[in-house]
Design a protein around this motif. Sequence first.
Motif, short mmCIF file in Angstrom:
data_model
loop_
_atom_site.label_atom_id
_atom_site.label_comp_id
_atom_site.label_asym_id
_atom_site.label_seq_id
_atom_site.Cartn_x
_atom_site.Cartn_y
_atom_site.Cartn_z
N ASP A 90 0.82 -1.21 0.00
CA ASP A 90 0.00 0.00 0.00
C ASP A 90 0.85 1.26 0.00
O ASP A 90 0.51 2.26 -0.64
CB ASP A 90 -0.95 0.00 1.19
CG ASP A 90 -2.08 -1.01 1.03
OD1 ASP A 90 -2.18 -1.60 -0.06
OD2 ASP A 90 -2.85 -1.20 1.99
N LEU A 93 1.91 1.68 -3.54
CA LEU A 93 0.82 2.02 -4.45
C LEU A 93 0.40 3.47 -4.33
O LEU A 93 -0.20 4.03 -5.26
CB LEU A 93 -0.39 1.10 -4.19
CG LEU A 93 -0.30 -0.30 -4.80
CD1 LEU A 93 -1.42 -1.18 -4.28
CD2 LEU A 93 -0.36 -0.21 -6.32
N LYS A 103 2.65 -0.83 -11.00
CA LYS A 103 1.31 -0.79 -10.41
C LYS A 103 0.63 -2.15 -10.58
O LYS A 103 -0.03 -2.64 -9.66
CB LYS A 103 0.47 0.31 -11.06
CG LYS A 103 -0.91 0.46 -10.45
CD LYS A 103 -1.67 1.66 -11.02
CE LYS A 103 -1.11 2.94 -10.47
NZ LYS A 103 -1.92 4.12 -10.87
N LEU A 107 -0.59 -4.38 -7.40
CA LEU A 107 -2.01 -4.70 -7.26
C LEU A 107 -2.23 -6.21 -7.26
O LEU A 107 -3.06 -6.73 -6.51
CB LEU A 107 -2.82 -4.03 -8.36
CG LEU A 107 -3.07 -2.53 -8.17
CD1 LEU A 107 -3.67 -1.92 -9.43
CD2 LEU A 107 -3.99 -2.28 -6.98
N ARG A 110 -1.11 -7.43 -3.98
CA ARG A 110 -2.08 -7.05 -2.95
C ARG A 110 -3.28 -7.99 -2.98
O ARG A 110 -3.82 -8.37 -1.94
CB ARG A 110 -2.54 -5.60 -3.15
CG ARG A 110 -3.35 -5.08 -1.97
CD ARG A 110 -3.82 -3.66 -2.15
NE ARG A 110 -4.08 -3.03 -0.87
CZ ARG A 110 -5.19 -3.19 -0.15
NH1 ARG A 110 -6.17 -3.96 -0.61
NH2 ARG A 110 -5.34 -2.61 1.03
N LYS A 111 -3.72 -8.36 -4.16
CA LYS A 111 -4.85 -9.28 -4.29
C LYS A 111 -4.52 -10.62 -3.64
O LYS A 111 -5.34 -11.19 -2.91
CB LYS A 111 -5.19 -9.48 -5.77
CG LYS A 111 -6.42 -10.36 -6.02
CD LYS A 111 -6.77 -10.36 -7.50
CE LYS A 111 -8.07 -11.10 -7.75
NZ LYS A 111 -7.98 -12.55 -7.54
N THR A 143 -11.51 -5.87 -4.92
CA THR A 143 -11.58 -4.69 -5.77
C THR A 143 -12.20 -3.52 -5.05
O THR A 143 -11.69 -2.39 -5.08
CB THR A 143 -12.38 -5.00 -7.05
OG1 THR A 143 -11.75 -6.08 -7.74
CG2 THR A 143 -12.44 -3.79 -7.97
N THR A 146 -9.81 -2.33 -2.13
CA THR A 146 -8.63 -1.65 -2.64
C THR A 146 -8.99 -0.29 -3.22
O THR A 146 -8.28 0.70 -3.01
CB THR A 146 -7.93 -2.52 -3.70
OG1 THR A 146 -7.54 -3.76 -3.09
CG2 THR A 146 -6.70 -1.83 -4.26
N ILE A 157 -8.00 -1.37 -11.55
CA ILE A 157 -7.53 -2.53 -10.79
C ILE A 157 -7.61 -3.79 -11.63
O ILE A 157 -6.65 -4.57 -11.72
CB ILE A 157 -8.36 -2.68 -9.50
CG1 ILE A 157 -8.11 -1.49 -8.56
CG2 ILE A 157 -8.02 -4.00 -8.78
CD1 ILE A 157 -9.03 -1.44 -7.37
N SER A 160 -5.06 -3.70 -14.55
CA SER A 160 -3.68 -3.87 -14.08
C SER A 160 -3.38 -5.31 -13.72
O SER A 160 -2.31 -5.85 -14.05
CB SER A 160 -3.43 -2.96 -12.86
OG SER A 160 -3.49 -1.60 -13.22
#
Length: 270
Positions: A90, A93, A103, A107, A110-111, A143, A146, A157, A160
């Motif tokens: 984060d 980002l 990015k 992402l 992060r997912k 989604t 985030t 999102i 990406s």
Amino acid sequence: MNIEQIPVADIEVGERLRAVDPDWSALIAASMQENGQRAPIEVRKLGRSGKYALISGGHRLAAMKLAGIDHAAAIIVKASDLEAKLLEIDENLCRRELSPLDKATFLAERKAVYEELHPGTKHGGDRKSDQECNLAHLIPSFTKSTGEKLGIDASTIRRSIARYTHIMPDVREKITGTWLADSGAQLDELAKQEPDMQRQIADFVSQWPGVRKVSEIVRQLAGRPKPTPPGVIEKVAGIWRKASPAERKQIIEFFAPHLPGYQPEERAAA
């Protein structure tokens, strides 16, 4: 929020999702030598060893080492391995200088971390009980979560993560730092190609950085001739196809006086 001074030598960096740029670290180091450390880093304790693991502030920590600074101003965060990784992601980002490829990487990571922290949000995940199934809908989707946390719209999102998913890992590594990593549209074109072609494109980009369209690189790799530029008729036809009924009427009215046998309406009626 307590800020403590901890020995730089006691901070372990570990594996980072984003490599430290030595030039940027050197610039920060020069600033630190004049003004000191202006923003704290984030760390977490590693058991009872007295050591700390870096969460965010990789460039600042590297700069302190270059500047010969012994102690770092740090916020000590209580976090698990996954939570610490999420904080690192984060923090990156939120930075504006991220390339579209960076990015996409953050992402996607992060997912993966988010779904591991919240298994009920993962499609087809291992749901251990009926109770968990019943509660799963109460956990916000990746989604939505985030987007709300980082201010990124859902389409960005999804796009990406699709880039990250469809571009081969070795290809992502090879194009990092090239013009291709900075172009979202060209990354999308790269993602459409088969793995072998992606690797050939990555090699091409490294050797001939002046060619900046994936479609043109593919054409050259395939040995196809250059397409003939559209002529006047093709250009006019293209405009006509895209025009609305009202615009087509305007086009006809514009060209009508130049057509053989044209007569104005009033004269034709006489």
